[in-house]
Design a protein around this motif. Sequence first.
Motif, short mmCIF file in Angstrom:
data_model
loop_
_atom_site.label_atom_id
_atom_site.label_comp_id
_atom_site.label_asym_id
_atom_site.label_seq_id
_atom_site.Cartn_x
_atom_site.Cartn_y
_atom_site.Cartn_z
N MET A 169 11.14 6.05 -1.30
CA MET A 169 9.93 6.36 -0.55
C MET A 169 9.46 5.10 0.12
O MET A 169 8.96 4.26 -0.51
N GLY A 170 9.48 4.90 1.36
CA GLY A 170 9.10 3.66 2.01
C GLY A 170 7.68 3.23 1.76
O GLY A 170 7.38 2.05 1.70
N THR A 171 6.76 4.15 1.60
CA THR A 171 5.36 3.84 1.38
C THR A 171 4.99 4.16 -0.05
O THR A 171 5.39 5.18 -0.60
N SER A 172 4.22 3.26 -0.68
CA SER A 172 3.84 3.52 -2.07
C SER A 172 2.55 4.33 -2.12
O SER A 172 1.74 4.31 -1.19
N VAL A 173 2.38 5.03 -3.21
CA VAL A 173 1.19 5.85 -3.42
C VAL A 173 0.07 4.94 -3.91
O VAL A 173 0.26 4.16 -4.84
N THR A 174 -1.11 5.07 -3.29
CA THR A 174 -2.29 4.32 -3.71
C THR A 174 -3.33 5.30 -4.23
O THR A 174 -3.40 6.45 -3.79
N ASP A 192 -11.89 13.07 3.20
CA ASP A 192 -10.73 13.61 2.47
C ASP A 192 -10.90 15.07 2.08
O ASP A 192 -9.94 15.70 1.63
N ARG A 217 -2.94 8.69 -2.28
CA ARG A 217 -2.50 8.78 -0.89
C ARG A 217 -1.09 8.22 -0.75
O ARG A 217 -0.76 7.20 -1.33
N LEU A 218 -0.31 8.91 0.05
CA LEU A 218 0.99 8.42 0.48
C LEU A 218 0.84 8.21 1.97
O LEU A 218 0.80 9.18 2.73
N GLY A 219 0.64 6.97 2.36
CA GLY A 219 0.24 6.70 3.74
C GLY A 219 -1.16 7.25 3.94
O GLY A 219 -2.07 6.93 3.19
N ARG A 220 -1.33 8.14 4.91
CA ARG A 220 -2.64 8.74 5.18
C ARG A 220 -2.79 10.11 4.53
O ARG A 220 -3.87 10.70 4.54
N GLU A 221 -1.70 10.63 3.95
CA GLU A 221 -1.72 11.97 3.36
C GLU A 221 -2.26 11.94 1.93
O GLU A 221 -1.82 11.14 1.11
#
Length: 162
Positions: free
Chosen positions: A1-6, A14, A61-65
């Motif tokens: 997954m290129g982007t980590s979950v924050t 939201d 969030r995964l990126g903006r999702e």
Amino acid sequence: MGTSVTISTATDDDAEQILKLQYLCYQPEAELYDDYGIEPLTQTLDSLRAELSDGCVMVARLGREVVGSVRGTVDADGTAKIGKLIVHPRLQRHGLGGRLLAAVERRLAEDRSAKRYRLFAGHRSEANLRLYRSHGYAPVGTERLSQRLSLVTLEKEPAAVL
């Protein structure tokens, strides 16, 4: 997954993503109990916005999702009630639910002086019950709500701060 979950505190921006994700995530629960009128599937956007302003709502969030969320409140006796822990189906079973649970517990203890944590799960929701038990929750009661559903109450005390 290129982007980590924050994981962070949810904002009013939201709300729509949380509500859509909630609808997606509660479909299997509704099917399990043959009840599509459960509150997570009928909740309105206005009701969710009220929860955002009154309670503690965390999002993953995964990126903006928004790919996960959990909510909590603390009552006058210090009992934190945690609910609506959801993780997008494609990200389940990767520890995100546990991370969200830990984040809301931490926030409720720090910001709202939680003295104990309480949550609920349907008696047939084995994956949820397993997750909660693995995070230190123990069943303290069961209430039969209908022919199809009994609600299991689980609790735990906050970890001691050293």
